[in-house]
Design a protein around this motif. Sequence first.
Motif: not given
Length: 884
Positions: A821-825, A829-841
């Motif tokens: 399910d490409k959209e779900k995947q 990934i977008i959610k994980e990227i967002k969380n990781l950016k917040n963590y890096l910040e």
Amino acid sequence: MSEIPKNYDFKNSELKWQKFWNDSRLYESHPDNDKPKFSVVIPPPNVTGILHFGHILNNTIQDIYCRWKRMHGFEVCWVPGMDHAGIATQMVVENELAKSNMTKHDLGREKFIEMVWQWKEKNGGTIKQQLIKLGASVDWSKERFTLDEGLSANVRKVFVDLFKKGLIYRGNRIVNWDPVSKTAVSDDEIYYEEQTDKLYYIKYKLADSDDYLTIATTRPETLFGDTAVAVNPMDKRYIKYKNKKVILPFLNKIIPVIEDDYVEVDFGTGALKITPAHDINDFELGQRHNLEAICVLTKDSKLNENTGEFAGLDITEARKKILKRLKEHDLLVKVEDFNHNVAFSDRTKAVIEPYLSEQWFVDMKKLAGPAIEVVKNGSVKFFPDRYSKVYFHWMNNIRDWCISRQLWWGHQIPIWYHKSTGEIYCEADDPADIENWKQDEDVLDTWFSSWLWPLSVFGWENSEKDKTNVNLNYYYPTDFLSTAPEIIFLWVARMIMAGMEYMKQIPFKEVYFHSTVRDGQGVKMSKTLGNYSDAIELMDKYGTDALRFTIVYLAPLGNDVLFDEEKTQIGRNFVTKLWNAGRFIIMTKEKIENSHIEGNKKYETDITDKWIESRFNSALLIAEKYLNEYRLNDYVKVIYNFVWSDFCDWYIELMKIKINDCNSEDALKIIGTSINYYENILKILNPVIPYVTEELWHILDENRNLKSISLEQIVICDESKINLDFESKFEKLKEFVTGIRNLRSEQEIPPSKKCKILSYSPDKDEVMILKEFEDFIKKLCNLEHFEIIDNKKLMDAQDKEFAVKVINKSELYLSLDGILDKEKQKEKIIKEIKNLKNYLESLDKKLSNTTFLDKASPDIVNSEKQKYIDSKEKLEKLLNQLKN
């Protein structure tokens, strides 16, 4: 090997093993000079008591150490007993009498004491039965009661000895008077609560003029006992009143104005009414100035004959009338709210009255010296150590001990007065011509028998016979005491004093002050507040082992236990997990024995065997360390984590895989190893959960019917078997397996469906681990295909339909061919990227903060920098996945 039921029937199991332990007299102890000894005396619960959570915790702690030492080959003696509990027991029986509109005086002393003994025999065994239910491995043959003949004889001997040494005396002193039980109580038997009362400003007219001195007091009803008004000599407001006299309201009695540094200039008006018979500080000030002490209250808190027209009124009623009369005579200046601490009796909850009374006292200063020294030099150790400071503060400022109580139930003071001459007779035995003597009517403070407990229970007599007393010389001094911190002065300190005075030895080597059990919000449990759980009901509902395990699991060294009923599920679920693991192992063994397996692999010891061996010994090493340090909840959590996670969740799963690949002969070897570990786990857990471990140990071998796991030798840690490299590698395996399972779950792929996984890592060590565990990963994750790929195949994978997860430095690619399910995947990934950016910040802010960089240790700073580097790498990989 017996058949094992699907569910553990804790009710029948507990009754069965209680009977077996008691009928077998399993825990009776006898001196054995060929064995090291471990002796403990139980803090004797009140004969009126029932098992509450403090008892559950404390007796479970003692039982853990007794069982642990017993399994280490020690001759263990845990002495049980009960305290006669003077005030508490007498009140219970007096309340029974009151139901028939009778008092103790209607019966007389002798008949009343007979009635209390009858009550004790009928109702006093409740807590004993509850201790048996708890599984306490005490030596019931040595059970003692503080009014037993031998213990009572010792109490009399000690009183006589201290009296003849000049350390016991009789005198008029201010005591804490309980107007409900009508007896003196010690400083340690009262508690304080802050209350808002009134501060009354009253005018005292000067004797030689129309001028007034205004005093401030919270107790206008005691003014009839005033024998002076005191001011501070440095208070310039009152210089002109030096050597003056004032007139006491109502009585028109002349009393002096005196000067004393004790008076606080800032309290009230700075002028203080002095009532030596009803305030400890006033009493001491009165002693310095030779003031008369006039008692104005009766023993039940009514005004007495010294109060004129107010005699016979209770305090509340008298205060109202006195204030009314003061207003009528224009002597009441004003009334203010005033917050202060009010003393209450711990037993009756009555407001304590400071009361001048003739009582018996022990001069404690001489006894305190040696007791201070043995804690100071480490002969007696406290856990947590902070209680040493509390102990020293009290001991260095110790007051004389009021030991007389105006009760009938207890040890009657061995003092007789000659009816004709008034001569005093003090001996352990009654006077020969007893008809000519009258015995002192008071009894001794309950703690006067309890402070001799570690001596008396072993038959100490304070005579030459003590030298040949086998039990006393073998078991004394005891090794361990677990008790509540609130009785450090009432009991612990006094036992040390008694031990040093009469045995010239400490009574115990180590003292553990256990936690206070509170509800989930940190409020002390109380039936009145409705936050009280019945311990026995919880044992009946969840099982004794479940409650024992839970309460120790929640009990950190030196901090309170926050408990509510729901948390009992921690212990219940653990017992269930242990039971299910045993059931699976036993059923698997029976299945192998009853069938023929043709496996395609020859069983050889592999890294999983070395891992469980290392983890078992690591857990054992740390558990022993925590037990020795009295970190009981850490000890329980180490075992919990090993059993639940390492053994049940991982080792048994790996065992299944290996058995399925082997023939019957090798499979039996594997299951035999599992049973060996399981039996050792049962032994390690027996001190905490004795019932279920005894049950399972007997199921494992039906020929053990006359034996007990609690007398087995516990396994000793073999540090040579600990290999942290194996443990670290296996942690990596767990991370990969968990990661793959989570990846499957995120894609909603059922566990039964086989999948394909590709793994890429630039880290050679991770690649080696993946290769070593490749077969286990495939079977634990139900994979059709698992392949470790290089850079070229990685590029191919990134162009195809895969779900990706980054674990450590590895990228795991789950083939989604036909299930993607490409959209779900993409959303994930977008959610994980967002969380990781917040963590890096957040990491960037921390690493840019000069205060953090200056104050944090280099190790912490470097750790945060490494987190930043690793997170950046992970972000790049995720962005690349999103792009592809």
